[in-house]
Design an enzyme around this catalytic site. Structure first.
Site, PDB file in Angstrom:
ATOM      1  N   ARG A   1     -33.663  39.036 -24.605  1.00 59.28           N
ATOM      2  CA  ARG A   1     -33.250  40.332 -24.071  1.00 59.28           C
ATOM      3  C   ARG A   1     -31.963  40.868 -24.691  1.00 59.28           C
ATOM      4  O   ARG A   1     -31.865  42.051 -25.006  1.00 59.28           O
ATOM      5  CB  ARG A   1     -33.082  40.233 -22.550  1.00 59.28           C
ATOM      6  CG  ARG A   1     -32.694  41.542 -21.861  1.00 59.28           C
ATOM      7  CD  ARG A   1     -32.700  41.376 -20.349  1.00 59.28           C
ATOM      8  NE  ARG A   1     -32.224  42.568 -19.664  1.00 59.28           N
ATOM      9  CZ  ARG A   1     -32.981  43.625 -19.344  1.00 59.28           C
ATOM     10  NH1 ARG A   1     -34.256  43.633 -19.683  1.00 59.28           N
ATOM     11  NH2 ARG A   1     -32.468  44.658 -18.704  1.00 59.28           N
TER      12      ARG A   1
ATOM     13  N   THR B   1     -28.726   8.464 -42.130  1.00 56.58           N
ATOM     14  CA  THR B   1     -29.180   8.324 -40.758  1.00 56.58           C
ATOM     15  C   THR B   1     -29.518   9.708 -40.232  1.00 56.58           C
ATOM     16  O   THR B   1     -29.176  10.717 -40.861  1.00 56.58           O
ATOM     17  CB  THR B   1     -28.093   7.664 -39.874  1.00 56.58           C
ATOM     18  OG1 THR B   1     -28.628   7.415 -38.566  1.00 56.58           O
ATOM     19  CG2 THR B   1     -26.873   8.564 -39.747  1.00 56.58           C
TER      20      THR B   1
ATOM     21  N   HIS C   1      -0.731  44.443  -7.870  1.00 53.63           N
ATOM     22  CA  HIS C   1      -1.425  44.045  -6.640  1.00 53.63           C
ATOM     23  C   HIS C   1      -2.478  45.094  -6.244  1.00 53.63           C
ATOM     24  O   HIS C   1      -2.893  45.155  -5.091  1.00 53.63           O
ATOM     25  CB  HIS C   1      -0.456  43.835  -5.467  1.00 53.63           C
ATOM     26  CG  HIS C   1       0.776  43.079  -5.843  1.00 53.63           C
ATOM     27  ND1 HIS C   1       0.816  41.702  -5.896  1.00 53.63           N
ATOM     28  CD2 HIS C   1       2.011  43.506  -6.221  1.00 53.63           C
ATOM     29  CE1 HIS C   1       2.020  41.310  -6.278  1.00 53.63           C
ATOM     30  NE2 HIS C   1       2.761  42.385  -6.492  1.00 53.63           N
TER      31      HIS C   1
ATOM     32  N   SER D   1     -28.841  54.587 -10.412  1.00 52.37           N
ATOM     33  CA  SER D   1     -29.360  53.932  -9.214  1.00 52.37           C
ATOM     34  C   SER D   1     -30.768  54.449  -8.952  1.00 52.37           C
ATOM     35  O   SER D   1     -31.058  55.638  -9.134  1.00 52.37           O
ATOM     36  CB  SER D   1     -28.460  54.219  -8.003  1.00 52.37           C
ATOM     37  OG  SER D   1     -29.090  53.815  -6.800  1.00 52.37           O
TER      38      SER D   1
ATOM     39  N   ARG E   1     -21.631   5.929 -30.556  1.00 56.33           N
ATOM     40  CA  ARG E   1     -22.369   7.075 -30.020  1.00 56.33           C
ATOM     41  C   ARG E   1     -23.310   6.625 -28.911  1.00 56.33           C
ATOM     42  O   ARG E   1     -23.651   5.450 -28.793  1.00 56.33           O
ATOM     43  CB  ARG E   1     -23.198   7.800 -31.073  1.00 56.33           C
ATOM     44  CG  ARG E   1     -24.575   7.193 -31.290  1.00 56.33           C
ATOM     45  CD  ARG E   1     -25.683   8.164 -31.652  1.00 56.33           C
ATOM     46  NE  ARG E   1     -25.738   9.360 -30.862  1.00 56.33           N
ATOM     47  CZ  ARG E   1     -26.467  10.423 -31.214  1.00 56.33           C
ATOM     48  NH1 ARG E   1     -27.161  10.415 -32.324  1.00 56.33           N
ATOM     49  NH2 ARG E   1     -26.507  11.488 -30.458  1.00 56.33           N
TER      50      ARG E   1
ATOM     51  N   SER F   1     -27.359  14.633 -26.723  1.00 62.37           N
ATOM     52  CA  SER F   1     -28.316  15.429 -27.491  1.00 62.37           C
ATOM     53  C   SER F   1     -28.890  16.606 -26.711  1.00 62.37           C
ATOM     54  O   SER F   1     -28.795  17.759 -27.154  1.00 62.37           O
ATOM     55  CB  SER F   1     -29.467  14.531 -27.967  1.00 62.37           C
ATOM     56  OG  SER F   1     -30.424  15.289 -28.675  1.00 62.37           O
TER      57      SER F   1
END
Length: 482
Positions: free
Chosen positions: A14, A108, A156, A286, A326, A331
């Site tokens: 979206r 690896t 404020h 609206s 690790r 993951s």
């Protein structure tokens, strides 16, 4: 099963841009794995590994962009072997038979997964930073345009001294400049994991090069240069330290706070009818109340900023529980939190570029609100003017105090307008300054150095920060599809 029957994250379906969605797409992920294997083979050949042939490298080069069919085959293979990297090694080898025996040699899984993630993080920041630059530039133009326009300040959310519309925008810009600094730093600090082997010791590569440490170090450096990075992390476990993810997400979480504050201020100003976000000609505010002009873009910013700020905790918690070299509990969460953070930041910046390209200011409403509060603010000026005419400060203070309370009662108890100045004009005591009241009530005399601060800030601090980005600044209108 239709795509309409499956949940799709609105971040990609979206809101987010195509360019950011592409960075974290499956095609880009798997194609990047192939580019890593390709560059590893080139580096291994350059460093002296004779088993890597030119034919193998050429075949790999010709199949770097993975096809839909190959992704489907790898998905089926993963269901059998239960290992995503090995599934893609197998499919890559099918289309590159000359290279099938040397793909992933010495590596690896984290050679492709972690190095790819670092590439994605760098590329994602390269999308975000120009968008942030443009938000800053648009707001800076807005600030300069309205640097002299007095507006009621709030502390404020109660009336306070006047400032200017431009000076208020500088408060937003300053925080965005800090976000730019933080993002630049995070982006430029990113390195690659490089070729480190199973537990980060490079043992497999040391074996490939028959104990030649210099060649292993050269291999690491060569791969990093081929991939366009400035440096490699000197030590790793099996993965790069997940603390890097904290460094990467921290600037985004900080930016989320800036975005929320900016959008909240605009929402409050919209209620005051002083400043509004763009409202398109055919936009519906609206479904029931046709007159409404809801600040839906700023509301979206606040909503998504809360989400972005929360993702920082994922990185902190994950980094803190990575045992020794690790564990694999990082993951799944990283597949969600890292793309989500950048997609969300991308949406926020696109939306903010839309907002800042069309902010609407209503000076007459601003003037009316100032006039309703300015008489009270001017009391100190009135006292000082009376003293200059020979009056007593204490006597004048009492006179103006009584009149102020009377005027306040009219406003609060009767719902009338602030008539303090009329009372001053009708009180003989203040006759010496009657002719000076216009000057004493000039709003521009109540804003202090706001115009000068704005101009200096934009021309010095902002100009310096944006100087490297002149080629990416675009002041054309920004449209949102939804």
């Amino acid at each position: 099963m239709s795509s309409y029957d499956k949940y799709a994250t609105p971040l990609s379906s979206r809101y987010a841009s195509d360019e950011m969605s592409s960075v974290f797409s499956l095609r880009n992920r798997f194609s990047t794995w192939r580019k890593l294997w390709y560059n590893l083979a080139i580096a291994e050949q350059q460093v002296g590994l004779k088993v890597i042939t030119d034919e193998a490298i050429e075949q790999m080069k010709n199949h770097l962009e993975i096809t839909d069919e190959e992704i489907d085959r790898a998905t089926k293979e993963e269901a059998i072997v239960r290992h995503d990297v090995m599934a893609h090694v197998h499919v890559f080898g099918e289309v590159c038979p000359k290279a099938a025996g040397i793909i992933h040699l010495g590596a690896t899984s984290c050679f492709v997964t972690d190095n790819a993630d670092l590439i994605f993080l760098r590329d994602a920041y390269d999308i975000l930073i120009p968008k942030l630059v443009n938000v800053i530039d648009r707001l800076s133009q807005f600030a300069l345009e309205h640097k002299d326009l007095p507006v009621l300040g709030w502390t404020h959310f109660q009336p306070a001294q006047l400032t200017t519309v431009g000076k208020r925008a500088c408060l937003w810009i300053q925080e965005l400049l800090w976000d730019l600094r933080n993002m630049e730093r995070a982006r430029n600090d990113l390195g690659l994991r490089g070729v480190k082997g199973t537990t980060g010791t490079q043992a497999s590569f040391l074996s490939l090069f028959h104990g030649d440490h210099d060649k292993v170090e050269l291999l690491d450096e060569t791969v990093v240069k081929l991939l366009g990075f400035e440096h490699v992390y000197p030590v790793t476990g099996q993965t790069y330290s997940r603390k890097i993810d904290i460094d990467v997400l921290s600037p985004l979480a900080s930016f989320a706070a800036t975005a929320h504050k900016f959008a909240t201020d605009i929402r409050l100003l919209a209620n005051l009818k002083e400043v509004e976000e763009p409202f398109e000609k055919s936009q519906i505010g609206s479904s029931a109340m046709a007159y409404k002009r809801n600040p839906m873009r700023c509301e979206r910013v606040c909503s998504l900023a809360r989400h972005l700020g929360s993702l920082m905790n994922d990185a902190v918690q994950t980094a803190s529980v990575q045992w020794f070299e690790r564990t694999l509990d990082d993951s799944a969460i990283r597949r969600i939190s890292l793309p989500s953070a950048f997609l969300t930041a991308d949406i926020l910046l696109s939306t903010m570029n839309n907002i800042t390209s069309g902010l609407v200011v209503y000076p007459k409403v601003i003037e009316r609100r100032i006039n309703s509060e300015l008489p009270f603010m001017a009391t100190e000026n009135i006292i000082m003017a009376m003293v200059e005419k020979g009056g007593s400060r204490q006597d004048c203070h009492e006179e103006i105090r009584v009149l102020s309370h009377q005027a306040s009662a009219v406003v609060k108890q009767q719902g009338g307008d602030n008539d303090l100045i009329e009372r001053v004009k009708n009180t003989k005591y203040f006759e010496p300054i009657w002719n000076d009241l216009g000057k004493l009530l000039d709003p521009s005399t109540f804003v202090g150095r706001a115009p000068q601060q704005t101009e200096k800030f934009i021309k010095n601090d902002v100009a310096q920060a944006l100087a490297p980005y002149g080629h990416v600044i675009n002041r054309a209108p920004v449209h949102l599809s939804v």
